[in-house]
Design a protein around this motif. Structure first.
Motif: not given
Length: 281
Positions: A116-118, A154
């Motif tokens: 996940p792009y966090t 994300s």
């Protein structure tokens, strides 16, 4: 540990068992070979028998497939110990693995699952990367994976995530242009936007490979010839960037070696003159 730029050595191939004898017999016009790290975790056998001969003639780099650096499980130091011993034996120019996770506790998906792009993932990866690089005593290059799902959690797109990871850690990436194309088709974004967003200083290597197209979606199988769209992406990239080590990757449905060499020759032909190793131009 900050990454240092990888040396530019030209155009390479993935070293696969079925091509060992032909490579040794013919000394093909290849600048370097990439091995799958885990295939050499054993003490001896056929892989080492051939690699010992090939690495006397060609530079070697190592590419791992099972580090699972993005996992939230404890760092697997047994794996890292095997990897470090193999690195010391091979003495590769650089090493890489995938920016992903494949395991969680006792569960192993045997697949390269996207993060996940966090902000939380950025912090987690930065910490894990530091641990791994300190243990291995060398930089680790990370490859973007193809994806078939996205996360509601994300907070940014993949290319922004990669650029920010580079800004925070200095890490470099192995950009798999086929993987970018696969994800772009599956998630309906512009692959050029992805490529344009990654700083030149962050790019250490390129993979070019094939995939299986099912119309509504495509799967990163690495068992087909490189498609025209991926060639076009590479050509545009090469003609707008300084030289980046570039490799043809094939993992199944292996053709005659001359067909792989033809793809390597085509890659060279698409790149500007300053990308070429003039011995093989």
């Amino acid at each position: 540990m900050n990454s240092t730029p990888s040396p530019y050595i030209g155009f390479g191939l993935g070293l696969r068992t079925c091509y060992f004898e032909e490579i040794i017999a013919t000394n093909p016009k290849v600048d370097w070979f990439e091995i799958i790290s885990e295939n050499y975790f054993v003490a001896g056998g056929k892989p080492w028998h051939y690699l010992s001969q090939i690495k006397e003639r060609y530079p070697i780099v190592m590419h791992g497939v099972s580090m699972s650096i993005g996992s939230t499980s404890d760092v697997n130091f047994d794996y890292l110990d095997k990897l470090k011993k193999t690195i010391n034996r091979v003495q590769p120019l650089w090493i890489s693995d995938h920016l992903c996770f494949s395991s969680l506790g006792d569960f192993n998906s045997h697949d390269l699952l996207p993060m996940p792009y966090t902000e939380e993932s950025l912090t987690h990866l930065s910490q894990r990367l530091s641990i791994v690089q300190d243990y291995l005593e060398r930089p680790l290059i990370l490859e973007n994976v193809s994806s078939y799902l996205t996360y509601q959690a994300s907070e940014m797109n993949e290319w922004t995530f990669l650029a920010e990871l580079h800004n925070r850690t200095g890490c470099q990436f192995l950009l798999d242009i086929n993987n970018i194309y696969v994800s772009a088709r599956n998630h309906q974004f512009d692959p050029n936007e992805f490529l344009d967003a990654i700083p030149q200083s962050a790019i250490a290597q390129i993979h070019l490979a094939g995939h299986s197209d099912f119309g509504s979606h495509i799967i990163d199988t690495h068992d087909q010839p490189i498609c025209d769209a991926v060639w076009e992406l590479f050509s545009k990239f090469a003609n707008s960037h300084t030289p980046v080590n570039t490799m043809i990757e094939r993992d199944d449905n292996f053709p005659d070696f001359k067909e792989i060499m033809a793809e390597l020759t085509h890659a060279r032909s698409l790149a500007p003159s300053n990308w070429k190793n003039y011995e093989y131009a």
